[in-house]
Design an enzyme around this catalytic site. Structure first.
Site, PDB file in Angstrom:
ATOM      1  N   TYR A  86       0.815  -1.226   0.000  1.00 31.95           N
ATOM      2  CA  TYR A  86       0.000   0.000   0.000  1.00 31.95           C
ATOM      3  C   TYR A  86       0.844   1.269   0.000  1.00 31.95           C
ATOM      4  O   TYR A  86       0.343   2.366  -0.240  1.00 31.95           O
ATOM      5  CB  TYR A  86      -0.995   0.022   1.170  1.00 31.95           C
ATOM      6  CG  TYR A  86      -0.379  -0.036   2.557  1.00 31.95           C
ATOM      7  CD1 TYR A  86       0.313   1.041   3.091  1.00 31.95           C
ATOM      8  CD2 TYR A  86      -0.504  -1.184   3.334  1.00 31.95           C
ATOM      9  CE1 TYR A  86       0.879   0.982   4.350  1.00 31.95           C
ATOM     10  CE2 TYR A  86       0.049  -1.258   4.596  1.00 31.95           C
ATOM     11  CZ  TYR A  86       0.742  -0.176   5.102  1.00 31.95           C
ATOM     12  OH  TYR A  86       1.301  -0.241   6.333  1.00 31.95           O
ATOM     13  N   MET A 212      -2.098  -6.792   5.969  1.00 35.04           N
ATOM     14  CA  MET A 212      -1.703  -6.129   4.717  1.00 35.04           C
ATOM     15  C   MET A 212      -0.250  -6.416   4.354  1.00 35.04           C
ATOM     16  O   MET A 212       0.392  -5.610   3.671  1.00 35.04           O
ATOM     17  CB  MET A 212      -1.918  -4.621   4.859  1.00 35.04           C
ATOM     18  CG  MET A 212      -3.345  -4.235   5.236  1.00 35.04           C
ATOM     19  SD  MET A 212      -3.471  -2.483   5.579  1.00 35.04           S
ATOM     20  CE  MET A 212      -5.087  -2.376   6.358  1.00 35.04           C
ATOM     21  N   ASN A 236      -7.057  -6.640  16.670  1.00 36.00           N
ATOM     22  CA  ASN A 236      -8.441  -6.117  16.699  1.00 36.00           C
ATOM     23  C   ASN A 236      -9.380  -7.209  16.225  1.00 36.00           C
ATOM     24  O   ASN A 236      -8.972  -8.113  15.497  1.00 36.00           O
ATOM     25  CB  ASN A 236      -8.555  -4.888  15.785  1.00 36.00           C
ATOM     26  CG  ASN A 236      -8.030  -5.147  14.375  1.00 36.00           C
ATOM     27  OD1 ASN A 236      -6.846  -5.449  14.197  1.00 36.00           O
ATOM     28  ND2 ASN A 236      -8.895  -5.045  13.405  1.00 36.00           N
TER      29      ASN A 236
HETATM   30  N1  HPA Z   1      -7.120  -5.569   8.661  1.00 40.55           N
HETATM   31  C1  HPA Z   1      -5.994  -5.468   7.933  1.00 40.55           C
HETATM   32  N2  HPA Z   1      -4.802  -5.309   8.461  1.00 40.55           N
HETATM   33  C2  HPA Z   1      -4.705  -5.273   9.788  1.00 40.55           C
HETATM   34  C3  HPA Z   1      -5.822  -5.384  10.616  1.00 40.55           C
HETATM   35  C4  HPA Z   1      -7.096  -5.529  10.018  1.00 40.55           C
HETATM   36  O1  HPA Z   1      -8.137  -5.631  10.688  1.00 40.55           O
HETATM   37  N3  HPA Z   1      -5.392  -5.323  11.879  1.00 40.55           N
HETATM   38  C5  HPA Z   1      -4.042  -5.175  11.834  1.00 40.55           C
HETATM   39  N4  HPA Z   1      -3.628  -5.152  10.565  1.00 40.55           N
END
Ligand code: HPA
Length: 514
Positions: A86, A212, A236
């Protein structure tokens, strides 16, 4: 040579010229996991922007440097900060550092990242051992011209995350009472977090965590023949269910610190237990013993494999090994427990033999014997191949049995040597079996059991070294009785010597020294 390879060599040579550390294991630290570096005895570090040819990382929370040093006694190289798709880099740049790590000699790589938990059972702060991945980034790291000097056009990804390293990590987590999750890492390009619908979709197609990064690097590492172990710090909940909360990068970084505590402990212990070829190249061994012949003890496997060996003789063998500081004792499985007890507080390895001396037992028996020997305290395993199957050109059977033993051995943090019994083979067969052993992930190829006439021959050692290249061990054994003959084997490319006249060789070495 292509520009890409030129740049790769420039990066490699820049680092090699500035540190004597030759890394065996590479580690990529993901967001918020930089704390591992505090545990390293740092020998050298290189900000990415100082390394010729190296791309530079821009994202917040990524220091962007290579750190070389020792952790738990192992030479390691750490990528502190990685490049993300990204950020706008082409994939060839993102995987460039992996190729440098490989060119510097790292054969195994531990990849870490921060990820959202797709799996409903995952909580922020969990650590997930990556069992496999799904590439949902919309591109592949290897698109473009293939550099055959790096790896094949169509690399196999069946064991993208090495089963033996995964088993080792699980064993260690259990031993240290660290609860860890396991699952599939799904990679998206980012930088936006996923919508709830995307997250539900990723879970339905088999993902347990989403992030990612990692997939490009793991693809490039597999391409280069490296063995990969991967962990996600779950930062998360990313379930996409009705209770889905909004995401923030700050929260991800904060929770990465929490999971990071556990992850750092785990990675450290895994590195400590990982089997690595802790041997010197033979040219360096020759230099060392020309200066101080007594140093040869460090590469000798002090061997007693006679069927009539008694416990008393094994005790003596161990005492001699303690006195002279040999690399290991090499004994029959029946004596492993006894030797392990005597050598418990020393650095001397307990080596044993599997499928000995004929090699003509089924792979399942070799694996069972191996597991038992390691449970008894063996820390090096020398297995005899199925010689008849090699002669019948049944290469898949030979590779399969070696791979099964290697898996059993590596998952317990132990080294694996493959006895080819060169005295019974044609040159073509010697080359073929050395390639199979390398492909199956063995650490060493070894000339002989000592039970077939001829024993180690200089030409065989040279051929084996030429075939396996510099990053595998070659052990010469059988009929080596003098310092002179040991030297000749080392000059031909051996970096381990198996002999039963080790004590006599040490007497010679001491005389030469005085
Ligand atoms: N999505 C994508 N990348 C991430 C996330 C997520 O929820 N948490 C930490 N890296």
């Amino acid at each position: 040579m292509s520009d890409y390879l030129d740049r790769l060599n420039a990066s490699r040579d820049y680092i090699l010229a500035r540190t004597s550390i030759r890394p065996q294991i590479a580690v990529i630290l993901g967001s918020g996991l930089g704390g591992l570096v505090d545990e390293i005895e740092v020998e050298a570090f290189f900000p990415y922007n100082e390394i010729p040819g190296f791309p530079i990382s821009t994202v917040e929370g990524h220091a962007g440097r290579l750190v070389l040093g020792k952790l738990a006694g192992k030479n390691i190289i750490v990528m502190q900060g990685r490049l993300h798709y990204y950020e706008g880099y082409p994939m060839s740049k993102i995987v460039f550092p992996i190729r440098v790590l490989s060119a510097l000699g790292a054969r195994s790589i531990i990849v870490t990242n921060a990820a959202g938990g797709l799996n409903l059972n995952f909580e922020p702060g969990d650590v997930m051992l990556i069992t496999d991945h799904i590439n949902a980034m919309g591109t592949n790291a290897l698109i473009g011209p293939n550099e055959a000097d790096i790896g094949p056009r169509f690399p196999d990804m069946t064991f993208a995350y090495a089963p033996d390293l995964r088993a080792l990590a699980l064993n260690i987590a259990k031993r240290e009472h660290l609860s860890i999750q396991q699952g599939v890492y799904a990679a998206v390009s980012g930088p936006s977090f996923e919508t709830p619908a995307e997250r539900r979709y990723l879970r339905i197609i088999g993902g347990d965590a989403v992030g990612m990064s990692t997939v490009p690097e793991v693809t490039a590492a597999n391409h280069a023949g490296m063995r990969v172990l991967g962990f996600s710090a779950i930062t998360n909940k990313a379930t996409g269910e009705p209770d889905q909360q909004p995401d923030s990068h700050e929260e991800v970084l904060a929770m990465a610190q929490v999971a990071g505590q556990k992850l750092i402990q785990l990675v450290r212990s895994v590195i400590e237990a990982m089997p690595t070829l802790d041997y010197m190249p033979s040219e360096q061994i020759i230099e060392l013993i020309d200066e101080d012949p007594i140093q040869i003890a460090g590469i000798i496997d002090h061997t007693l494999l006679k069927p009539d060996a008694t416990s008393q003789q094994i005790s003596q063998l161990c005492q001699e090994s303690l006195e002279h500081k040999f690399a290991s004792v090499c004994i029959n499985p029946i004596h492993v427990k006894h030797a392990a007890k005597i050598l418990a507080d020393s650095n001397i390895k307990v080596g044993t033999v599997i499928g000995f001396p004929l090699g003509a037992v089924v792979a399942e028996d070799k694996v069972r014997e191996t597991e038992q020997a390691i449970a008894d305290g063996a820390t090096e395993i020398d297995m005899v191949i199925n010689i008849g199957a090699l002669k019948e050109k049944n290469d898949s059977l030979v590779e399969g049995e070696i791979a099964s033993v290697v898996r059993a051995v590596h998952s317990r943090g132990v080294l694996c040597k493959v006895i080819i019994e060169a005295g019974l083979l044609t040159d073509d067969e010697k080359v073929r079996v050395c390639r199979l052993a390398k492909k199956a992930g063995a650490d060493f190829v070894k000339t002989s059991t000592g039970f077939v006439s001829g024993g180690a021959q200089i030409e065989d050692v040279a051929l084996m070294r030429q075939t396996v290249g510099p990053d595998m061990g070659v052990k010469a054994s059988g009929g080596i009785r003098t310092l002179e003959s040991a030297r000749k084997m080392i000059k031909a490319g051996a970096n381990r010597i198996g002999t039963s006249t080790s004590v006599e060789i040490m007497v010679e070495a001491k005389e030469e020294n005085s």
